[in-house]
Design a protein around this motif. Structure first.
Motif, PDB file in Angstrom:
ATOM      1  N   SER A  20      48.311  19.043 -11.242  1.00  0.00           N
ATOM      2  CA  SER A  20      48.946  19.508  -9.954  1.00  0.00           C
ATOM      3  C   SER A  20      47.680  20.038  -8.751  1.00  0.00           C
ATOM      4  O   SER A  20      47.585  19.487  -7.785  1.00  0.00           O
ATOM      5  CB  SER A  20      49.888  20.734 -10.132  1.00  0.00           C
ATOM      6  OG  SER A  20      50.931  20.632 -11.036  1.00  0.00           O
ATOM      7  N   GLY A 140      51.937  26.603 -17.866  1.00  0.00           N
ATOM      8  CA  GLY A 140      52.985  25.445 -17.576  1.00  0.00           C
ATOM      9  C   GLY A 140      54.007  25.732 -16.766  1.00  0.00           C
ATOM     10  O   GLY A 140      54.397  25.234 -15.634  1.00  0.00           O
ATOM     11  N   GLU A 144      55.164  24.875 -12.793  1.00  0.00           N
ATOM     12  CA  GLU A 144      56.417  24.208 -12.619  1.00  0.00           C
ATOM     13  C   GLU A 144      57.268  25.110 -11.739  1.00  0.00           C
ATOM     14  O   GLU A 144      58.204  24.538 -10.916  1.00  0.00           O
ATOM     15  CB  GLU A 144      56.998  24.024 -14.093  1.00  0.00           C
ATOM     16  CG  GLU A 144      58.016  22.775 -14.019  1.00  0.00           C
ATOM     17  CD  GLU A 144      58.706  22.629 -15.242  1.00  0.00           C
ATOM     18  OE1 GLU A 144      59.673  22.193 -15.281  1.00  0.00           O
ATOM     19  OE2 GLU A 144      57.710  22.568 -16.050  1.00  0.00           O
ATOM     20  N   GLN A 281      50.668  14.112 -18.179  1.00  0.00           N
ATOM     21  CA  GLN A 281      51.349  14.744 -17.060  1.00  0.00           C
ATOM     22  C   GLN A 281      51.181  13.314 -16.104  1.00  0.00           C
ATOM     23  O   GLN A 281      52.210  12.949 -15.378  1.00  0.00           O
ATOM     24  CB  GLN A 281      50.465  16.026 -16.300  1.00  0.00           C
ATOM     25  CG  GLN A 281      50.857  17.276 -17.033  1.00  0.00           C
ATOM     26  CD  GLN A 281      50.590  18.716 -16.415  1.00  0.00           C
ATOM     27  OE1 GLN A 281      50.970  18.868 -15.465  1.00  0.00           O
ATOM     28  NE2 GLN A 281      49.831  19.422 -17.223  1.00  0.00           N
ATOM     29  N   SER A 282      50.036  12.994 -15.657  1.00  0.00           N
ATOM     30  CA  SER A 282      49.790  11.872 -14.769  1.00  0.00           C
ATOM     31  C   SER A 282      50.094  10.637 -15.380  1.00  0.00           C
ATOM     32  O   SER A 282      50.817   9.948 -14.728  1.00  0.00           O
ATOM     33  CB  SER A 282      48.116  11.980 -14.428  1.00  0.00           C
ATOM     34  OG  SER A 282      47.818  13.209 -13.820  1.00  0.00           O
ATOM     35  N   THR A 287      56.256  17.441 -17.096  1.00  0.00           N
ATOM     36  CA  THR A 287      56.084  18.662 -16.103  1.00  0.00           C
ATOM     37  C   THR A 287      54.982  19.398 -16.990  1.00  0.00           C
ATOM     38  O   THR A 287      54.875  19.284 -18.101  1.00  0.00           O
ATOM     39  CB  THR A 287      57.498  19.483 -16.029  1.00  0.00           C
ATOM     40  OG1 THR A 287      57.745  20.004 -17.282  1.00  0.00           O
ATOM     41  CG2 THR A 287      58.479  18.395 -15.646  1.00  0.00           C
ATOM     42  N   PRO A 288      54.305  20.278 -15.969  1.00  0.00           N
ATOM     43  CA  PRO A 288      53.246  21.092 -16.579  1.00  0.00           C
ATOM     44  C   PRO A 288      53.853  22.042 -17.717  1.00  0.00           C
ATOM     45  O   PRO A 288      53.214  22.120 -18.836  1.00  0.00           O
ATOM     46  CB  PRO A 288      53.045  22.064 -15.439  1.00  0.00           C
ATOM     47  CG  PRO A 288      53.347  21.376 -14.053  1.00  0.00           C
ATOM     48  CD  PRO A 288      54.414  20.582 -14.537  1.00  0.00           C
ATOM     49  N   ALA A 291      54.382  19.818 -20.798  1.00  0.00           N
ATOM     50  CA  ALA A 291      52.872  19.428 -21.405  1.00  0.00           C
ATOM     51  C   ALA A 291      52.281  20.799 -22.255  1.00  0.00           C
ATOM     52  O   ALA A 291      51.840  20.670 -23.286  1.00  0.00           O
ATOM     53  CB  ALA A 291      51.932  19.074 -20.108  1.00  0.00           C
TER      54      ALA A 291
END
Length: 457
Positions: A20, A140, A144, A281-282, A287-288, A291
């Motif tokens: 992010s 996370g 999020e 994530q990438s 989502t954080p 993860a």
């Protein structure tokens, strides 16, 4: 407990926030590498200074200053307008953490008797383990949730109320100091910091820029600066001064090899967390919070192994530590194999068994390793040895991020022209980068076995 929690929490929470943060600030791998490595580098090289300052000027006083400084640096991180500002703020955060963290250990050591210390350090160990888990899961969730529209910035801003509360309640801590404690070797610390920074920056920037002439100039200056640092430390010893690092300890061959083991094995932890966060994530689109939750079982395995390790070492000796390193290596290898078969976000949960093995092996090797290495020196040098080991842990983490980045960036760039790297590219980048981690852990295991054999002889 809050002092220990906040410093470890910030070491782990950044990992889930990195994707992010990277998207928001437009940062490349070199910049996010420095966000992580800058914190660890400043934290590592200033730990010994932080301990000595507390001994000389009051441990409670330095605890309060460290807490307030950490809160202020966290505010700078939370409002950073660009990647460069964040890197500088993280360096300051690491520096204030180095003032804060040694006071936690020192205060617990001087405020309690033997029985009280065992309970206090047991609680501290549990607190640090929970901080690692909270940094990933709770961190996370924070990212999020996008509280107040601030996104990743909240993971830093949350330190403000924690730091201020700890500082306000610190009057409950009795003051303690050692007036005749050694002075701080600021020249040596400055030379070490400059030399290591000149090494890490080109390692992180070189893969992106094609290794221009300035990167090699930095390497040359780093070598020269570190050589001057060693000469300065020797001269201080000859003048009966107080060096940042007593180089005479390295005349002990087992301690010197132990330092190589610490550097190698701790260089693998932060780099794996970073690459894994980018992968899931990438690459996979988790989502954080997902993860962080995915990686949390590895932390649980680490805590479980840390509690089990002392009994295993008593029963099997140093070979138990080498066995832990081999389990750690097996976990990394299992991750590499499983990552190669990932096709989408639903496949990510198939990594859980490998992550648990990885975390258990990591805890079984890392936790008793520090006691093993410090045990090689005479008791009167134990404090200095512990400081050197702690510094090597953090410097190893920063070094690992820089080295792994060379492989990760190159492999990630090998995607079709005009297209964004997908799951396959992130998987390939992760697997290729982890070959360094696998090699480093295996080398550490061999050296531990060699040290164990030498100790028996």
């Amino acid at each position: 407990m809050l002092g220990g929690f906040i410093t470890v929490f910030d070491l782990f929470v950044v990992n889930v926030a990195i994707p992010s943060l990277q998207a928001d600030l437009g940062a490349g791998f070199a910049e996010i590498g420095l966000v992580i490595a800058g914190y660890e580098l400043a934290f590592g090289v200033l730990l010994i200074a932080g301990g000595r300052l507390g001994d000389r000027y009051g441990r409670r006083r330095l605890f309060v200053l460290g807490m307030l400084g950490f809160a202020a640096a966290s505010l700078l991180c939370g409002v950073a307008p660009d990647a460069t500002s964040l890197i500088v703020a993280r360096f300051l955060q690491g520096a204030t953490g180095a003032i804060l963290f040694p006071q936690v250990y020192a205060l617990l050591r001087v405020l309690y008797d033997d029985a009280g210390r065992r309970r206090a350090f047991g609680l501290l160990g549990m607190t640090l383990g929970l901080a690692a888990i909270a940094g990933q899961v709770f961190g996370g969730l924070i990212v999020e949730s996008d509280l107040f529209g601030l996104g990743w910035r909240v993971v830093f801003l949350i330190n403000l109320p924690i730091g201020l509360a700890a500082a306000c309640f610190s009057n409950a801590i009795p003051e303690s100091r050692t007036p005749d404690a050694d002075a701080v070797d600021w020249i040596g610390i400055g030379l070490a910091t400059l030399g290591l920074t000149l090494m890490l920056v080109p390692l992180l920037e070189g893969p992106n820029t094609g290794w221009p002439l300035w990167t090699w100039g930095c390497f040359a200056l780093s070598t020269l600066t570190l050589a001057i640092f060693l000469a300065w430390e020797r001269s201080l010893v000859h003048r009966n001064g107080a060096p940042a690092i007593d180089l005479k300890l390295f005349a002990n061959r087992r301690f010197a090899l132990g330092m190589i083991v610490v550097l190698a094995i701790y260089s693998t932890a932060t780099s794996l967390f970073l690459c894994f966060a980018l992968l899931v994530q990438s690459g996979l689109g988790l989502t954080p919070f997902e993860a962080g939750s995915l990686f949390a079982p590895a932390s649980i395995g680490f805590v479980a192994a840390s509690l089990t390790a002392p009994r295993l070492v008593r029963r099997f000796g140093d070979h138990a530590i080498a066995g832990g390193a081999l389990i750690y290596a097996a976990g990394i290898l299992w991750l590499v194999v499983k990552v190669g078969g990932l096709a989408g976000p639903d496949d990510a949960w198939s990594l859980l068994p490998a992550l648990v093995v990885f975390g258990f092996g990591q805890g079984l090797s890392m936790t008793p390793l520090l006691n093993l290495v410090i045990g090689f020196v005479e008791e009167r040098h134990a404090g200095m040895a512990a400081g050197i080991v702690s510094t090597m842990q953090q410097v190893g983490g920063a070094f690992g991020v820089a080295v792994v980045g060379i492989f990760f960036v190159r492999l990630l760039a090998e995607h079709p022209a005009g297209g964004e790297p997908g799951v396959d590219r992130y998987a390939a980048a992760f697997s290729g980068a982890m070959l360094y981690n696998l090699s480093a852990v295996l080398i550490a295991a061999v050296l531990i076995l060699w040290i164990a054999g030498a100790r028996r002889a």
